[in-house]
Design a protein around this motif. Structure first.
Motif, short mmCIF file in Angstrom:
data_model
loop_
_atom_site.label_atom_id
_atom_site.label_comp_id
_atom_site.label_asym_id
_atom_site.label_seq_id
_atom_site.Cartn_x
_atom_site.Cartn_y
_atom_site.Cartn_z
N MET A 52 0.83 -1.21 0.00
CA MET A 52 0.00 0.00 0.00
C MET A 52 0.87 1.25 0.00
O MET A 52 0.88 2.04 0.95
N GLU A 53 1.64 1.43 -1.06
CA GLU A 53 2.44 2.64 -1.21
C GLU A 53 1.72 3.61 -2.13
O GLU A 53 0.82 3.23 -2.88
N TYR A 54 2.14 4.88 -2.03
CA TYR A 54 1.56 5.87 -2.94
C TYR A 54 2.35 5.84 -4.24
O TYR A 54 3.49 6.27 -4.31
N ASN A 55 1.73 5.32 -5.27
CA ASN A 55 2.37 5.23 -6.58
C ASN A 55 1.29 5.14 -7.65
O ASN A 55 0.09 5.33 -7.38
N SER A 56 1.70 4.84 -8.87
CA SER A 56 0.74 4.77 -9.97
C SER A 56 -0.28 3.64 -9.77
O SER A 56 -1.42 3.74 -10.22
N THR A 57 0.14 2.58 -9.07
CA THR A 57 -0.79 1.47 -8.80
C THR A 57 -1.93 1.93 -7.91
O THR A 57 -3.10 1.63 -8.16
N PHE A 58 -1.59 2.68 -6.86
CA PHE A 58 -2.63 3.19 -5.96
C PHE A 58 -3.57 4.12 -6.72
O PHE A 58 -4.80 4.03 -6.57
#
Length: 290
Positions: A52-58
């Motif tokens: 659950m990191e802030y990146n393009s996936t989120f």
């Protein structure tokens, strides 16, 4: 350990769906962007799950969840953006000394975490190291030739500033050698700045003794104070001076933090609230008098 599968049983997915359905996360990303959503919920238990990191996936997952709820509620996605949203997207924050990403990069270079020599850490490596930071989520901060140019310019600025600082230190050392500080002031008392008495007073004030004791009582408590000040009134004035200096330094730090928050907010990024001692902040008139 591999990240938990992003399905209907994923804790963060369940949380986000609930918050959207109950209106705490708007369906319109212009009202609350991905960065703002993430930093509103990143400290929750659900967001502590691996992956659950802030990146393009989120960002992509959040967009799909919004689309899913729109379909479920029978609300089609708006075909066009509002003028305000278009304007916000088209205008990037000016790259100057107040830009959060510039502030971050300058600090990291000045403190040695980003080497001055780009051969030791090139633009791509710098980008990969910092691209997940809040400051790099600003509109217009992208990995391209412009980023490389800005990074190179900042390195040159730090080199120049460090060169000036070195010259200033040499000049100061020379001046101090030629004009040593007098041990006593014009009243025949020990100099205050850098003295043991000053260090002890700062320690006593950090422990709050100046709030529970009268200046005269504090003056009586240490022989160093009596040696530094023959008069209690002079000691009382020094206490006020130390309070004012501390308040001034805190105000500078507070205003810098406020400026960073405002710049981030322009990009839809809202930092979590922090404890603020507004009583310790000077107004402009007070600062000018300091």
């Amino acid at each position: 350990m591999s990240p938990q599968k992003w399905d209907e049983n994923h804790p963060a997915r369940i949380l986000l769906l609930k918050e959207m359905n109950e209106g705490r996360i708007p369906l319109d990303s212009n009202e609350m962007g991905p960065a703002e959503v993430y930093y509103k919920y990143h400290s929750t238990v659900e967001f502590q799950v691996e992956g659950m990191e802030y990146n393009s996936t989120f960002t992509s997952r959040l967009r799909r969840l919004r689309e899913q709820i729109r379909r479920d509620q029978g609300k089609p996605e708006k075909a066009t953006k509002t003028k305000t949203a278009r304007k916000k997207k088209d205008v990037s924050l000016t790259w100057n000394e107040n830009h959060p990403a510039r502030i971050l990069l300058y600090k990291e270079i000045a403190e040695g975490r980003i080497p001055l020599d780009e051969k030791e850490m090139g633009p791509a490596e710098v980008w990969c190291t910092y691209h997940d930071t809040l400051e790099f989520q600003m509109d217009g901060v992208e990995f391209n030739d412009n980023f490389a140019t800005r990074l190179s310019s900042l390195r040159a600025i730090v080199k120049r500033d460090q060169g000036r600082a070195a010259n200033d230190r040499k000049a100061l050392e020379k001046a101090m050698k030629n004009h040593p500080v007098q041990e006593l002031n014009h009243r025949g008392e020990p100099q205050w700045n850098g003295s043991l008495a000053q260090a002890l007073l700062q320690q006593d004030m950090a422990e709050g003794k100046h709030e529970t004791m009268r200046p005269s009582e504090l003056w009586e408590a240490r022989p160093e104070y009596k040696e530094a000040f023959s008069r209690k009134d002079d000691f009382r004035w020094k206490i006020r001076q130390e309070i004012r200096t501390k308040k001034y330094l805190y105000t500078l730090e507070y205003r810098a933090e406020e400026k960073l928050r405002k710049n981030l907010k322009k990009e839809g990024i809202v930092l979590p609230d922090q404890d603020e001692d507004l009583d310790g902040v000077m107004d402009l008139e007070e600062m000018e008098d300091t």
